[in-house]
Design an enzyme around this catalytic site. Structure first.
Site, PDB file in Angstrom:
ATOM      1  CB  VAL A  52       1.434   4.599   0.702  1.00  0.00           C
ATOM      2  CG1 VAL A  52       0.120   4.055   0.937  1.00  0.00           C
ATOM      3  CG2 VAL A  52       1.348   6.131   0.904  1.00  0.00           C
ATOM      4  CE1 TYR A  53      -2.492   1.192   2.428  1.00  0.00           C
ATOM      5  CE2 TYR A  53      -1.923  -1.015   3.412  1.00  0.00           C
ATOM      6  CZ  TYR A  53      -2.681   0.022   2.595  1.00  0.00           C
ATOM      7  OH  TYR A  53      -3.573  -0.582   1.668  1.00  0.00           O
TER       8      TYR A  53
END
Length: 324
Positions: A52-53
């Site tokens: 998700v980064y």
């Protein structure tokens, strides 16, 4: 570098992990490469990221950090020198979320493609998923380990009861268990981990790789007034949460310990965590080689008992009993 066993796995990690949330967010690709090279050159081997980064950045879709790490692996040829940790489970758009077996199979392949590697050393559940049976999730992870795509698994943001339940499920089914926990923990944020999670992890032999080791930069000492909020992209949130009477008391204690040992407040804050029983490797990030050098020196800093007691007392939360 003295490596530490992560839980009961065969992973041996440095006593500090580099947080890859900055890659593609506050650090561009070229600087990310320099930081990763410098991290290994300093003798460290542990790098933590997540699929998700950095999805929270306008225009990003997630996977930016993994993509940069993958490009660095390909360019540098240093994959075999890294213990690579990433995560699955936080929303990635559409129905890409959670810890169902089907989604885990989809997500791991996407991460492997971005990371340009054939295996992930530590694959972590980024959040607990109450809508998916633990048995389904853990059996899916077991299949990934059997297939050679993953070496060990870990949990992040789990409560003590749910982590204990997950460990029991793995034991009952005879399948791989969560070997690590990634909780929020630092000198300011102590109670949630110490009250129930720390005793559980120590008792069950679960490694701990805590995030926000520097409390989003607050424990470096650079945020001492509201005016300091402009010093970084996350400064406003940092000062809002930590800039209070207790936070200033912690900074004062860090200043004293730092002066005693001839180090910086950030180094003292990291050393306090590394010395705590049950902590395997705090996670911290840097956006410059100078910041990274400061972090790496913290890993070799040994605080005396008086300094640890001073920091324990200054950071004690109301109603809590100091313990170590």
């Amino acid at each position: 570098m003295q490596l530490r066993a992560l839980g009961r796995s065969d992973l041996q990690v440095s006593p500090l992990a580099f947080g890859g949330n900055v890659f593609g967010w506050t650090v561009d690709e070229a600087q990310s490469f320099r930081l990763l090279d410098a991290w290994l050159d300093a003798g460290f081997n542990f790098v933590d990221t997540a699929d998700v980064y950095s999805r929270w950045v306008p225009g990003h879709t997630g996977g930016e950090s993994e993509t940069i790490i993958g490009k660095w692996f390909r360019q540098s040829g240093k994959r075999n020198r890294v213990v690579l940790a990433t995560k699955v489970g936080k929303p990635m758009g559409d129905d890409k979320v959670g810890l169902s077996a089907a989604y885990i199979r989809e997500a791991v392949d996407a991460s492997l493609q971005r990371l340009k590697t054939d295996h992930i050393d530590l694959y972590q559940s980024h959040d607990d998923d109450a809508n998916t049976p633990l048995e389904e999730t853990l059996e899916a992870f077991a299949a990934l380990i059997k297939a050679g795509k993953v070496r060990a698994i870990g949990a992040s943001n789990f409560t003590a009861p749910r982590l204990a339940e997950a460990l029991d499920v793995s034991e009952r089914l005879g399948i791989p268990r969560y070997e690590s926990l990634q909780p929020l923990y630092n000198l300011y944020d102590r109670a949630v981990f110490e009250d129930a999670l720390e005793p559980l992890c120590v008792e069950r032999g679960v490694g701990v790789i805590n995030f926000y080791a520097l409390a989003a930069g607050f424990l470096t000492g650079k945020y001492r007034s509201e005016a300091d909020a402009a010093k970084s992209a996350r400064g406003a949130n940092t000062t809002k949460k930590y800039l209070n009477e207790r936070g200033l008391r912690i900074l004062a204690a860090l200043d004293g310990v730092a002066k005693t040992h001839g180090v910086t407040p950030a180094q003292a804050a990291i050393a306090w965590q590394i010395a705590r029983p049950g902590i395997t490797a705090p996670i911290a990030s840097a956006t410059s080689v100078a910041q990274l050098d400061e972090l790496t020196r913290a890993a070799t800093l040994k605080l005396d008992a008086a300094s640890i007691a001073l920091l324990d007392a200054a950071s004690q939360e109301a109603g809590a009993t100091a313990s170590r």
